[in-house]
Design a protein around this motif. Structure first.
Motif: not given
Length: 219
Positions: A17-18, A206, A208-209, A211-216, A219
């Motif tokens: 993603a990043h 950031d 959010d980057v 948190e989003d990476s750990r969440s993805t 899942s």
């Protein structure tokens, strides 16, 4: 080992993603040739100020669009021309000082290394600490700017790899990943260290980057 598998999944999600380098974002096709290396030096200079990364990237693009894409043209431009280009990129808080520093740095590069950062690399003779020290001789390039340059330049200067500086390791901490550069690059598998470093820096600046990476990954 589940822990290591989880760490790999986090790194994979982060990079997917990043994983755009800052050079790529600025439109620099990085090669071991004088102009792309010089544009990277300018970008590192701009990114090292306390200003949004997006503004620094836009300002690097604006300097390029103004024709200030090599040290000869940068040194030959008048001060106001540099200020105006920085302003078009939104780099207004530090524009006057930065315009002066860019001119002085270009003059130094021309006079000492013939406008070619590869000669600076040759002078360092494979010593990454010396590379970092020499980069800091440029006005406006301090430890942070040198780290930014080397994080990206490791793509074409392999003696610097893996170059994961304090900012990249800050991102690793936020992601609950190991702090050892060799372990991190091992988790990244075939990802280039420069790409991993850029992604980790984005996690550092950031939350959010991260948190989003750990969440993805979960899942």
């Amino acid at each position: 080992m589940a822990g290591r598998d989880e760490e790999r999944a986090v790194v994979r999600a982060l990079v997917d993603a990043h994983g755009e380098t800052y050079a790529e974002e600025a439109g620099i096709r990085l090669r071991d040739t004088p102009q792309p290396l010089y544009r990277l030096l300018v970008l590192a200079h701009l990114l090292s100020a306390r200003i949004k990364g997006s503004i620094a990237v836009a300002s690097a693009r604006a300097l390029h669009e103004a024709g200030l894409r090599d040290p000869r043209r940068m040194a030959g431009a008048d001060w106001q021309e540099r200020v105006d280009a920085l302003g078009r990129g939104g780099y207004r808080r530090y524009d006057e000082r930065t315009a002066t520093q860019l001119g002085e740095a270009a003059e130094l590069l021309n006079e000492r290394w013939g406008g070619d950062l590869r000669r600076l690399r040759e002078e360092a003779d494979g010593d990454v600490g010396e590379l970092r020290r020499l980069l800091q001789e440029f006005p406006g390039i301090g430890p942070t700017g040198a780290d930014i340059f080397l994080r990206e330049a490791q793509r074409v200067w392999p003696e610097a790899a893996p170059y994961l500086d304090a900012k990249a390791l800050q991102g690793a901490r936020r992601l609950k990943l190991p702090q050892d550069p060799e372990r991190l690059t091992g988790l990244a598998e075939r990802t280039e260290p420069a790409v991993l470093a850029a992604a980790l820096v984005r996690a550092a600046i950031d939350k959010d980057v991260a948190e989003d990476s750990r969440s993805t990954a979960a899942s």
